[in-house]
Design a protein around this motif. Sequence first.
Motif, PDB file in Angstrom:
ATOM      1  N   LEU A  91       0.833  -1.209   0.000  1.00 33.61           N
ATOM      2  CA  LEU A  91       0.000   0.000   0.000  1.00 33.61           C
ATOM      3  C   LEU A  91       0.864   1.254   0.000  1.00 33.61           C
ATOM      4  CD1 LEU A  91      -2.681   1.547   0.308  1.00 33.61           C
ATOM      5  CD2 LEU A  91      -2.463   1.207   2.788  1.00 33.61           C
ATOM      6  N   LEU A  92       1.870   1.300   0.861  1.00 30.79           N
ATOM      7  CA  LEU A  92       2.729   2.485   0.916  1.00 30.79           C
ATOM      8  C   LEU A  92       3.467   2.690  -0.399  1.00 30.79           C
ATOM      9  CD1 LEU A  92       4.271   2.356   4.511  1.00 30.79           C
ATOM     10  CD2 LEU A  92       2.042   3.190   3.741  1.00 30.79           C
ATOM     11  N   ASN A  93       3.930   1.599  -0.997  1.00 33.42           N
ATOM     12  CA  ASN A  93       4.617   1.707  -2.282  1.00 33.42           C
ATOM     13  C   ASN A  93       3.673   2.226  -3.365  1.00 33.42           C
ATOM     14  OD1 ASN A  93       7.029   1.180  -3.980  1.00 33.42           O
ATOM     15  ND2 ASN A  93       5.646  -0.260  -4.978  1.00 33.42           N
ATOM     16  N   ARG A  94       2.420   1.763  -3.329  1.00 32.68           N
ATOM     17  CA  ARG A  94       1.448   2.233  -4.326  1.00 32.68           C
ATOM     18  C   ARG A  94       1.147   3.713  -4.139  1.00 32.68           C
ATOM     19  NH1 ARG A  94      -3.841  -1.040  -5.303  1.00 32.68           N
ATOM     20  NH2 ARG A  94      -3.819   0.398  -7.093  1.00 32.68           N
ATOM     21  N   LEU A  95       1.015   4.174  -2.894  1.00 33.83           N
ATOM     22  CA  LEU A  95       0.776   5.597  -2.660  1.00 33.83           C
ATOM     23  C   LEU A  95       1.918   6.436  -3.203  1.00 33.83           C
ATOM     24  CD1 LEU A  95      -0.605   5.455   0.993  1.00 33.83           C
ATOM     25  CD2 LEU A  95      -1.892   6.185  -1.025  1.00 33.83           C
ATOM     26  N   ALA A  96       3.139   5.939  -3.043  1.00 33.26           N
ATOM     27  CA  ALA A  96       4.319   6.686  -3.488  1.00 33.26           C
ATOM     28  C   ALA A  96       4.481   6.683  -5.000  1.00 33.26           C
ATOM     29  CB  ALA A  96       5.571   6.118  -2.826  1.00 33.26           C
ATOM     30  N   THR A  97       4.022   5.632  -5.667  1.00 33.36           N
ATOM     31  CA  THR A  97       4.304   5.475  -7.101  1.00 33.36           C
ATOM     32  C   THR A  97       3.070   5.555  -7.991  1.00 33.36           C
ATOM     33  OG1 THR A  97       4.125   3.049  -6.962  1.00 33.36           O
ATOM     34  CG2 THR A  97       6.304   4.023  -6.578  1.00 33.36           C
ATOM     35  N   SER A  98       1.896   5.778  -7.421  1.00 30.06           N
ATOM     36  CA  SER A  98       0.666   5.803  -8.212  1.00 30.06           C
ATOM     37  C   SER A  98       0.748   6.812  -9.356  1.00 30.06           C
ATOM     38  CB  SER A  98      -0.522   6.151  -7.306  1.00 30.06           C
ATOM     39  OG  SER A  98      -1.707   6.299  -8.064  1.00 30.06           O
ATOM     40  N   THR A  99      -0.028   6.569 -10.397  1.00 24.98           N
ATOM     41  CA  THR A  99      -0.075   7.495 -11.531  1.00 24.98           C
ATOM     42  C   THR A  99      -0.825   8.773 -11.195  1.00 24.98           C
ATOM     43  OG1 THR A  99      -2.037   6.363 -12.372  1.00 24.98           O
ATOM     44  CG2 THR A  99       0.093   5.652 -13.242  1.00 24.98           C
ATOM     45  N   VAL A 100      -1.552   8.800 -10.063  1.00 24.74           N
ATOM     46  CA  VAL A 100      -2.217  10.021  -9.611  1.00 24.74           C
ATOM     47  C   VAL A 100      -1.434  10.595  -8.434  1.00 24.74           C
ATOM     48  CG1 VAL A 100      -4.471   9.180 -10.348  1.00 24.74           C
ATOM     49  CG2 VAL A 100      -3.759   8.840  -7.968  1.00 24.74           C
ATOM     50  N   MET A 101      -1.662  11.874  -8.167  1.00 25.56           N
ATOM     51  CA  MET A 101      -1.067  12.483  -6.981  1.00 25.56           C
ATOM     52  C   MET A 101      -1.810  11.980  -5.750  1.00 25.56           C
ATOM     53  SD  MET A 101      -0.737  16.513  -6.055  1.00 25.56           S
ATOM     54  CE  MET A 101      -1.287  17.024  -4.440  1.00 25.56           C
ATOM     55  N   THR A 102      -1.064  11.619  -4.699  1.00 27.76           N
ATOM     56  CA  THR A 102      -1.683  11.175  -3.458  1.00 27.76           C
ATOM     57  C   THR A 102      -1.396  12.195  -2.368  1.00 27.76           C
ATOM     58  OG1 THR A 102       0.276   9.855  -2.898  1.00 27.76           O
ATOM     59  CG2 THR A 102      -1.513   8.740  -4.070  1.00 27.76           C
ATOM     60  N   ALA A 103      -2.398  12.429  -1.519  1.00 26.62           N
ATOM     61  CA  ALA A 103      -2.260  13.447  -0.476  1.00 26.62           C
ATOM     62  C   ALA A 103      -2.955  12.985   0.792  1.00 26.62           C
ATOM     63  CB  ALA A 103      -2.845  14.777  -0.954  1.00 26.62           C
ATOM     64  N   ALA A 104      -2.493  13.487   1.920  1.00 28.43           N
ATOM     65  CA  ALA A 104      -3.140  13.254   3.208  1.00 28.43           C
ATOM     66  C   ALA A 104      -3.439  14.603   3.832  1.00 28.43           C
ATOM     67  CB  ALA A 104      -2.249  12.430   4.122  1.00 28.43           C
ATOM     68  N   VAL A 105      -4.682  14.782   4.276  1.00 29.62           N
ATOM     69  CA  VAL A 105      -5.062  15.986   5.019  1.00 29.62           C
ATOM     70  C   VAL A 105      -5.237  15.561   6.470  1.00 29.62           C
ATOM     71  CG1 VAL A 105      -6.746  17.828   5.303  1.00 29.62           C
ATOM     72  CG2 VAL A 105      -6.155  17.032   3.008  1.00 29.62           C
ATOM     73  N   VAL A 106      -4.279  15.926   7.312  1.00 27.31           N
ATOM     74  CA  VAL A 106      -4.200  15.405   8.675  1.00 27.31           C
ATOM     75  C   VAL A 106      -4.745  16.437   9.661  1.00 27.31           C
ATOM     76  CG1 VAL A 106      -2.657  14.519  10.462  1.00 27.31           C
ATOM     77  CG2 VAL A 106      -2.157  14.082   8.034  1.00 27.31           C
TER      78      VAL A 106
END
Length: 254
Positions: A91-106
């Motif tokens: 999962l972490l690898n997919r978040l880092a390498t996905s074709t879309v931008m990934t973001a977290a609003v904490v």
Amino acid sequence: MPPCSPQDQPIATRYEAGQVTVNLTCMERRNALTAEAVSGLHNALDEAEDRSGCRLLVITARGSHFCSGIDLTSALPPPWLTDQEPSVSTLLNRLATSTVMTAAVVDGAVTAGGVGLTAACDVVIARSAASFQLTELRLGLVPAVILPYLARRTGPHRAGALALLGETLSAEAACRAGLADHVSVRPDSEDDLRWLRGQLTAVRRADIHTLKAYRDVCAAPLPPAETVKELVRQSFESPAARRRIEALRRMGLV
């Protein structure tokens, strides 16, 4: 700690205006990365990547805890170490390498593996209630899965110091350390989502992917998956770690 109620499943997903938003909703477990939550996040990534008009996946959370990391109330070592269920590491690898931008609003406390979840995202927005803390060593565990993603953000020495000291970082301190990218003073998290979409208005999805791929070339390579799994397995099989986790279970703290 009680399981999520039937009406309060671990995640809720919605799609609008080129964005998939994943809301962690299991407040009873401090939004831990249960098997169901990890599977749901994988599914949300599938949806974002399958939608040609999607450029952004955002993770948000309900309650005072954004994410408390690996679910310590379930079987240990985690079943995903033997590929019995979707992997946190994958999962972490997919978040880092996905074709879309990934973001977290904490907008709450992020601890242990939850810090890895945010660190793997391309952009982390920290709101006023956000705090970040690595708690693994206090349980006799080594943060093997998440440390490479922290190191890419903060540098390896700083990542190691954060793990050793277990200090709690405010939103501002996390931004200075590199764990967050932007401190938000907007009235509501929905305003942060609109701001993120606005920033990507003129950005093509193909260019997002190209930039992320080149960024990964510039970064230190991730350790082999089997090395990570073996270190996690050894940590959870340690008698000291088992005693500490069992004590927390009896007190209802995990």
